[in-house]
Structure formats: structure tokens, C-alpha cells
Design a protein around this motif. Structure first.
Motif, mmCIF file in Angstrom:
data_model
loop_
_atom_site.group_PDB
_atom_site.id
_atom_site.type_symbol
_atom_site.label_atom_id
_atom_site.label_comp_id
_atom_site.label_asym_id
_atom_site.label_seq_id
_atom_site.Cartn_x
_atom_site.Cartn_y
_atom_site.Cartn_z
ATOM 1 N N LEU A 155 -4.823 -8.960 2.124
ATOM 2 C CA LEU A 155 -4.905 -9.729 1.656
ATOM 3 C C LEU A 155 -5.109 -10.039 0.746
ATOM 4 O O LEU A 155 -5.172 -10.801 0.017
ATOM 5 C CB LEU A 155 -5.173 -10.397 3.292
ATOM 6 N N LYS A 156 -6.818 -9.595 0.784
ATOM 7 C CA LYS A 156 -7.528 -10.293 -0.457
ATOM 8 C C LYS A 156 -7.414 -10.056 -1.919
ATOM 9 O O LYS A 156 -8.111 -10.950 -3.079
ATOM 10 C CB LYS A 156 -8.901 -10.052 0.384
ATOM 11 N N ARG A 157 -7.010 -8.642 -2.250
ATOM 12 C CA ARG A 157 -6.549 -8.468 -3.489
ATOM 13 C C ARG A 157 -6.546 -9.338 -4.587
ATOM 14 O O ARG A 157 -5.064 -10.468 -3.927
ATOM 15 C CB ARG A 157 -5.383 -7.737 -3.938
ATOM 16 N N LYS A 158 -6.834 -9.323 -5.790
ATOM 17 C CA LYS A 158 -6.058 -10.365 -6.133
ATOM 18 C C LYS A 158 -4.347 -10.343 -6.397
ATOM 19 O O LYS A 158 -3.528 -11.328 -6.335
ATOM 20 C CB LYS A 158 -6.523 -10.073 -7.697
ATOM 21 N N GLU A 159 -3.442 -8.724 -6.333
ATOM 22 C CA GLU A 159 -2.328 -9.047 -6.836
ATOM 23 C C GLU A 159 -1.015 -9.161 -5.552
ATOM 24 O O GLU A 159 -0.042 -9.330 -5.598
ATOM 25 C CB GLU A 159 -2.626 -7.254 -6.890
ATOM 26 N N MET A 160 -2.393 -9.692 -3.998
ATOM 27 C CA MET A 160 -1.378 -9.622 -2.962
ATOM 28 C C MET A 160 -1.735 -11.804 -3.120
ATOM 29 O O MET A 160 -1.365 -11.802 -1.473
ATOM 30 C CB MET A 160 -2.582 -9.386 -1.988
ATOM 31 N N HIS A 161 -2.055 -12.085 -4.085
ATOM 32 C CA HIS A 161 -2.427 -13.562 -4.470
ATOM 33 C C HIS A 161 -0.933 -14.173 -3.567
ATOM 34 O O HIS A 161 0.092 -13.814 -4.508
ATOM 35 C CB HIS A 161 -2.648 -14.093 -5.370
ATOM 36 N N GLY A 162 -0.741 -14.889 -2.839
ATOM 37 C CA GLY A 162 0.664 -15.474 -2.355
ATOM 38 C C GLY A 162 1.867 -14.307 -1.396
ATOM 39 O O GLY A 162 2.809 -15.462 -1.127
ATOM 40 N N VAL A 163 1.172 -13.742 -1.117
ATOM 41 C CA VAL A 163 2.170 -12.675 -0.856
ATOM 42 C C VAL A 163 1.208 -11.989 0.773
ATOM 43 O O VAL A 163 0.082 -12.228 1.509
ATOM 44 C CB VAL A 163 2.255 -11.492 -0.964
ATOM 45 N N ASN A 164 2.115 -12.478 2.105
ATOM 46 C CA ASN A 164 1.945 -11.834 3.489
ATOM 47 C C ASN A 164 3.106 -10.697 4.168
ATOM 48 O O ASN A 164 3.763 -10.237 3.167
ATOM 49 C CB ASN A 164 2.016 -13.309 4.676
ATOM 50 N N ILE A 165 1.867 -10.205 4.993
ATOM 51 C CA ILE A 165 2.405 -9.126 5.744
ATOM 52 C C ILE A 165 2.950 -9.572 7.359
ATOM 53 O O ILE A 165 2.448 -9.938 7.908
ATOM 54 C CB ILE A 165 1.681 -8.015 5.545
ATOM 55 N N ARG A 166 4.358 -9.265 7.293
ATOM 56 C CA ARG A 166 5.090 -10.121 7.919
ATOM 57 C C ARG A 166 5.430 -9.102 9.343
ATOM 58 O O ARG A 166 5.228 -9.508 10.508
ATOM 59 C CB ARG A 166 6.326 -10.812 7.372
ATOM 60 N N SER A 167 5.127 -7.970 8.888
ATOM 61 C CA SER A 167 4.925 -6.965 10.278
ATOM 62 C C SER A 167 4.723 -5.479 10.011
ATOM 63 O O SER A 167 5.109 -5.151 8.494
ATOM 64 C CB SER A 167 6.072 -6.619 10.896
ATOM 65 N N ILE A 168 4.359 -4.489 10.606
ATOM 66 C CA ILE A 168 3.910 -2.940 10.179
ATOM 67 C C ILE A 168 4.399 -2.290 11.099
ATOM 68 O O ILE A 168 4.854 -2.421 12.272
ATOM 69 C CB ILE A 168 2.729 -2.818 10.820
#
Length: 568
Positions: free
Chosen positions: A329-342
Motif C-alpha cells: 500500500l505504500k508503493r507509488k503505484e498504489m496511491h489512491g487505491v485500497n484493497i477491499r478484500s483478499i
């Protein structure tokens, strides 16, 4: 009477119709519940098949084998990534535990069958029912037919033993792990506290927390007025988000209304002024707390009217598999993106900052379309890549697996042939193909709906044909095995479960909540996992379910070969 005879003759001439009506009625009966008790689809299909089988309908043998092999391949394909993931160093304790529990399942069944003097067919049925592994019926049948006198052995008792012992195998397992298990570990409160301790250790970033309805959305978008004095220092969007992270809250700024107008392009360098309206996104329990800090929550229909994309992504990239969620989640590419479920091996596991992603995990990413499309390729591939099934891989996998393990690798101990049989070979081939697809997503894709069809329809069609074929002798077979079989089956079910609880706690020293999930996984009983999670009010046990489930699903099916050889 004439019409009835005509109808029966018609079904005998068209046995495929008898199979389809058995499936239809079996699935309907399987949905019926009385309080918390249900026969389940597989048992219902078998019993309906027995009733239809009273019409003495003969079904050609290849039909049963065809659907059974499709089922076995789909089982292996689904758990393949987790099976090979468990062979890595951090997964070995759970693999070792699953092997021990599976050996207990085999040992308790063999001991009970030996004490009661059961033959190979009865012992195989006892294993299949007491350990709720329906596939044992097919694998054991293949093995028995390979014995020197196998063609003369009556197999009608096998489904009888299976049906009688399966009821407690399912309901009893859920009761033992869901009700008795927590008490054996010190009580429900103690196990619940153990689950909370593990959550705290891995990072308190769960999808749902106590006090929130599970139907509530995990990821939310809310609008707030920037009223805190902190904004008077004219901080940027990036500084605001970093401050939130320092408070252990992953919150993103999605949109801004500044001076009455909606900002066209919000970037990390955009300055937030006092009085601006922010649309922030994040996990529900974090975002709703921010009214006291950011400012008053406002209703701005125009500002919050924007598209948000939810995209399923299967983890396959080396840089993502094996990484902690917090680092992803700290990656630059993940900015603005959440993981809702796994979703792992078909089981929903908690989203914890200290949890690791595995190859084959199915993530649900949520965010603005451009953000989600940017993040997805860095993790793996969107699923499904194609709606088409990679039939060359399926066909060759089944053929080569059956050929290799059922014929080429066959050996003999005296007059007894020893091999994994065609069925076991197809299962192993499915494991390999599932792992291969997780590593190379464009090789042999099987969409989830197709996989469901192969698994559920494949197994239940096989069971329907077994029920129809043995229907005429089912009642006689039940009279032969006697009512004592139910008690014997209960013993064969209970011994591995109770022993597994203490072994997990004292020998492997697992977290108590994790122990119950590991036992449920090794015994491949999803119903018991649900009962455990409901009892302790936590989904932490699911973290111990996936690897052990992959190992248990493989070994318990192979035990269909072993039990026949032990008794024979």
C-alpha cells in the motif's frame, strides 16, 4: 399403470435425463435447513440418486469417470498456488501440521475399520464419509479395480457407508471445532482474545471491526470541510496523506472543491486551503473518525458524483507475492487505491497490514479508474484475463496426469499394483496447472464460473450416478453395515479433530484462533471454519485455513488409494 411403465422405460432408454432430474432435486433438497442443520448438496444428491435408482436405470461407466476427472482437476487447479506456496519456509509449519492431521484421519479410519472387520469397500466409504472427502469414492473404486480380485469385489456398500457417516462428518465437525474446540482451548473469550492479539500484531487494518454491520462497505468516500487550524499552514495533498499515515490511517484525497469550484486535477502537490471541501477515501472505520479532526462532514452531491472502479486482480508478480500488505500500500503505484478484500483458495481472509500476499490471491482493488488501472499490473493480472477456458491445458493436463501416475509410474508389491491411479494423477496434474497459471497468467486460464461448474457439477454428477447405480441394493447394504456404523463414523471423525486441537496448541504452538482454522483446513471442512468464526467473532482462523486446506485436499483424496491397500 400403462403410462407409468412407459415412463420408466423411457428413463431407462435415456439415463442422462435421470441424472439431470437427480441433480435438480438434489440441489433443491440440499438448500433446505432445519435450524443450523442441513444435509448439504452432495449428500442430498446421493440420497435422491438412491431413490431414482429404485427404477433400476443403468448408466454407462464412462459418464461417471468423465465428470469425476473434471472435478479432480478443478480441485487441484484451485488449490495449486497455495499447495506450492506452503512448501516455502514460512509455510512449512502449517504444511507439517496438515500432514499430521491427515495421517490421524487415515489412522483413525483404518483402526475403526479393522476393529469392525470392514472390507475394502466399507473402509473406503467410512473414510469418505467420516472425513467428508467425497472424492475418495472414485479414487478408491479405481484402486479396488486394480487389485488381483478387484473385479469380483462388491462396491455397493461403499456409498452406503459414505452416506451414513457423512452426516456426522459434516455437522459433527462443525460442532467439535465451533463449540467444543474453544472450550478445550480455555473458553470462547480466551480464543477471541488470542484472535485480537494476532490482529494487533499484524496491524489493526481489518475489513470489519466490532460495532459495524458486515453489510457495510469496507471502503467509503466521504466529504469534509477543511476547518482544522492545521490547514491554515497551507499543506499539500501529499503532506495531508503522510500525516494520516503517521496516525496509522491510510486515507487518500480523491477530489477537492476550492473557492466554490471543483478542482479539475488533484495531484500530490495540490495545496489544501482552509474552507476547501475534501473527498477522502479509506477504510470505513478510519474515514468516519475524521469529522472530529478535518472538520464537519458535508453533503455535496456534485463533488461526490464520480466513478469508482472495483477491479478483481490475481497476484502473480514476484514483487507482490510474499510482500506485506503495508508495504504494497505504500508503493507509488498504489496511491489512491485500497484493497477491499483478499480471497485465498476461495476463502476470504482479513486484510491486515502485517499479512502477506500469496501468489494466486484474488484482491479486490477500489479507487478511481485511472488509479486502479495503474496499480493492477504491478500486482498481477485482472481476472478473468479472458472468458474463454484454456482447454488445451485442461485436456492435456488430465491426459498426461492420468497417463503418468496411473500407468507409467505404476509398480507392484507382490501381486498388488501400487500407483496413485488415474484419479490421483489427474489431481496432481491439476495442482501443477493451477500453480503454472498463477505464475504465467496467460497459460491455461480457467474463469471462476467454469471452475465452479467443473467442481460442483463434476462432483455431484459423479455422486448422482453412484446413487442411481447403487439404488437397488442400497437398503440391503444399509442393513448389512448396521446402525453401529454411525457411531464408528463419529469416532473416526472426532479423534483427528480433538487430537489436532491439542497438537496445534502444544506441539506446533500456534495461536489458539489460528489452531482452529488449521484443523478445519487440514480436514477441508469449510462449514467448521464458518462455525469457528461465528463463535469467536473473528475471521482470523481463515488465515490458518488456506495452506492446510490445500494439503488436506490433496492427501485425503490420495488416502483413498492408501486405505484400500492397507485393508487389502
Amino acid at each position: 399403470m400403462f403410462a407409468d411403465i412407459h415412463f420408466i422405460d423411457f428413463l431407462r432408454a435415456n439415463p442422462a435425463l435421470a441424472v439431470f432430474v437427480t441433480l435438480a432435486l438434489g440441489f433443491l433438497v440440499g438448500k433446505l435447513r432445519w435450524r443450523s442443520f442441513s444435509l448439504g448438496t452432495v449428500t442430498s444428491v446421493l440420497l435422491v440418486g438412491v431413490v431414482v435408482g429404485q427404477l433400476k436405470i443403468e448408466i454407462p461407466e464412462p459418464a461417471k469417470t468423465l465428470f469425476f476427472l473434471l472435478f479432480l482437476f478443478s480441485v487441484g487447479y484451485a488449490v495449486g498456488p497455495q499447495f506450492f506456496r506452503g512448501l516455502k519456509r514460512d509455510g512449512l509449519p502449517q504444511v507439517g501440521f496438515a500432514v499430521v492431521v491427515c495421517l490421524l484421519c487415515l489412522g483413525s479410519t483404518w483402526l475403526c475399520a479393522t476393529l469392525m472387520g470392514y472390507d475394502v469397500a466399507q473402509a473406503a466409504g467410512l473414510l469418505a464419509g467420516s472425513q467428508t472427502m467425497s472424492a475418495v469414492l472414485g479414487v478408491a473404486t479405481d484402486t479396488i479395480r486394480q487389485l488381483p480380485d478387484g473385479q469380483a469385489i462388491d462396491l455397493d456398500a461403499m456409498p452406503v457407508c459414505y452416506a451414513v457417516t457423512y452426516i456426522f462428518g459434516t455437522a459433527g465437525s462443525a460442532w467439535i471445532l465451533g463449540t467444543l474446540g474453544p472450550r478445550l482451548l480455555g473458553g470462547v473469550e480466551k480464543v477471541h482474545k488470542a484472535a485480537l492479539d494476532l490482529e494487533s500484531k499484524l496491524g489493526d487494518d481489518v475489513s470489519f471491526t466490532a460495532g459495524f454491520d458486515p453489510a457495510a462497505r469496507a471502503i467509503v468516500f466521504r466529504a469534509y470541510k477543511a476547518e482544522n487550524d492545521w490547514f491554515g499552514q497551507r499543506h499539500t495533498v501529499a503532506e495531508f496523506e503522510r500525516y494520516m499515515q503517521s496516525q496509522k490511517k491510510l486515507i487518500f484525497v480523491e477530489r477537492l472543491r476550492q473557492r466554490g469550484r471543483i478542482a479539475d486535477d488533484v495531484t500530490p502537490r495540490t495545496t489544501i486551503y482552509p474552507g476547501d471541501t475534501l473527498v477522502v477515501s479509506g477504510r470505513r472505520q478510519y474515514v468516519i473518525e475524521e469529522e472530529d479532526w478535518i472538520g464537519t462532514e458535508v453533503e455535496d452531491a456534485e463533488l461526490t458524483n464520480f466513478s469508482v472502479q472495483s477491479l478483481p486482480v490475481v497476484v502473480s508478480k514476484r514483487g507482490a507475492a510474499g510482500q506485506y500488505v503495508r508495504n504494497i500500500l505504500k508503493r507509488k503505484e498504489m496511491h489512491g487505491v485500497n484493497i477491499r478484500s483478499i480471497l485465498r483458495a476461495g476463502v476470504k481472509i482479513p486484510v491486515l497490514a502485517g499479512g502477506k500476499l500469496d501468489a494466486g490471491d484474488r484482491l479486490e482493488l477500489v479507487g478511481l479508474p485511472q488509479d486502479v488501472r495503474r496499480a493492477a499490473p504491478t500486482l498481477g493480472f485482472s481476472d478473468p484475463v479472458s472468458e474463454k477456458t484454456g482447454m488445451p491445458l485442461v485436456g492435456l493436463g488430465i491426459f498426461l496426469g492420468g497417463l503418468l501416475f496411473g500407468w507409467l509410474l505404476m509398480t507392484r508389491i507382490g501381486a498388488v499394483p501400487l500407483s496413485l491411479t488415474v484419479s490421483g494423477g489427474v489431481l496432481i496434474a491439476g495442482l501443477f496447472c493451477g500453480w503454472l497459471h498463477a505464475r504465467y497468467p496467460h497459460v491455461g486460464n480457467i474463469p471462476q464460473p467454469t471452475l465452479w461448474f467443473m467442481n460442483n457439477v463434476g462432483l455431484n454428477t459423479f455422486i448422482a450416478i453412484v446413487g442411481i447405480s447403487t439404488g437397488p441394493t442400497f437398503i440391503q447394504g444399509f442393513q448389512e453395515v448396521g446402525w453401529s456404523l454411525f457411531l464408528i463414523g463419529a469416532a473416526a471423525t472426532s479423534i483427528p479433530l480433538v487430537a489436532g486441537i491439542f497438537i496445534g496448541r502444544y506441539l506446533f504452538r500456534f495461536n489458539d484462533a489460528l489452531t482452529l482454522g488449521c484443523v478445519a483446513g487440514a480436514r477441508t471442512t469449510t462449514a467448521a471454519l464458518g462455525a469457528v468464526e461465528e463463535t469467536i467473532q473473528s475471521n482470523v482462523p481463515s488465515m490458518g485455513y488456506t495452506i492446510t486446506y490445500a494439503i488436506g485436499n490433496t492427501l485425503l483424496i490420495i488416502w483413498g488409494v492408501v486405505i484400500v491397500l492397507l485393508i487389502a
